[in-house]
Write an enzyme that holds these catalytic residues in place. Structure first.
Site, PDB file in Angstrom:
ATOM      1  N   ASP A  52      41.611  34.975  41.702  1.00 22.76           N
ATOM      2  CA  ASP A  52      40.961  36.038  42.461  1.00 22.76           C
ATOM      3  C   ASP A  52      41.416  37.419  41.993  1.00 22.76           C
ATOM      4  OD1 ASP A  52      39.629  34.130  43.980  1.00 22.76           O
ATOM      5  OD2 ASP A  52      41.155  34.100  45.536  1.00 22.76           O
ATOM      6  N   GLU A 168      37.910  32.174  51.362  1.00 31.56           N
ATOM      7  CA  GLU A 168      39.072  32.553  52.166  1.00 31.56           C
ATOM      8  C   GLU A 168      38.640  33.213  53.471  1.00 31.56           C
ATOM      9  OE1 GLU A 168      42.419  33.193  48.648  1.00 31.56           O
ATOM     10  OE2 GLU A 168      41.619  34.931  49.718  1.00 31.56           O
TER      11      GLU A 168
END
Length: 273
Positions: A52, A168
């Site tokens: 990420d 997430e």
């Protein structure tokens, strides 16, 4: 896809179609435009070694490089924020070598994080559950990292980039006002597999793209995989967000976690809301 699944995917910005090259282009343009609009000069982003932050870093460096080519003064500051010695430091350094940021700053958050926990325990030891001490310290670490990034951004006319993505966000897997705090979220609306695809499209090597995701916050469980915490796989999560069928136990686990973590995705609540 049922109505509930569809509404959650929509709320988190997940689209039906995805093209890695087009998404990278769109998100680089988003960063460039916003930096200009805000009359700011720098992007600040913590680089952890995961895919990420790698993907977000590649987007940020591309954006400032294009801005400079257009005669706008801009730079990207990549920040290493280890707690002492990071278990996967090698991967973090590999990420930096791929991104090639304009500037690298390293700040050890261990002294500040430990001091904060010690101060809390000194005054409220009875309020800190002993078996969750490492969990509480993990949240302090995440918030100290954001303090450092905003300190840099504040002194460089900068904006802090966050790495939150749809998977997430769905699971509430971030620290409130820690890694969940940022000015810009260039990965928003992307599932984990789409982040990986975009990172690969921008030149990230397979060993970093396919690395097992871990938050690495709890000192007593270093590099614990995210999926162990979730109780479901990223494939389940991504399939849910992309409107695909998943096993009912996984679906129920995802829904329960999503609704329970709603407060983490909301702005502070006021009496008139």
């Amino acid at each position: 896809m049922d109505n509930e699944q569809h509404s959650i995917s929509q709320a988190l910005g997940v689209t039906a179609d995805f093209d890695a090259a087009l998404e990278a282009r769109r998100r680089i343009d988003f960063l460039s435009h916003y930096l200009r609009q805000a009359s700011c000069r720098t992007f600040v982003l913590g680089i952890s070694g995961g895919v990420d932050s790698l993907a977000a870093g590649l987007l940020a460096q591309s954006a400032v490089s294009e801005l400079r080519a257009d005669e706008y003064d801009a730079r990207f500051i990549a920040v290493r924020l280890p707690y002492g010695v990071q278990a996967d430091e090698t991967d973090a350094q590999k990420s930096l070598s791929v991104i090639r940021p304009d500037r690298i700053v390293t700040i050890d958050i261990k002294p500040a994080a430990d001091a904060m926990l010690d101060a809390v325990i000194a005054e409220g030891e009875d309020l800190v559950e002993p078996d969750r001490k490492h969990f509480h310290l993990g949240n302090i670490k995440a918030r100290q990292r954001m303090i450092a990034q905003y300190a840099l951004a504040g002194s460089t006319r900068g904006l802090v980039i966050g790495t939150d993505q749809a998977a997430e966000a769905l699971m509430g897997f971030f620290t409130k006002f820690g890694d969940g705090a940022a000015d810009l979220l260039p990965l928003a609306g992307l599932t984990k597999r789409r982040v990986r695809a975009m990172a690969e499209q921008m030149g990230a090597p397979p060993e970093l793209v396919l690395k097992v995701p871990t938050a690495d916050l709890e000192s007593d469980a270093p590099l614990r995989p995210d999926e162990d915490v979730y109780g479901v796989t990223y494939d389940d999560i991504d399939n849910f967000l992309e409107g695909k069928a998943i096993a009912e136990p996984a679906r129920q686990r995802i829904l329960k976690t999503y609704w329970a973590s709603g407060h983490k995705r909301a702005l502070p609540i006021a009496p008139f809301d």
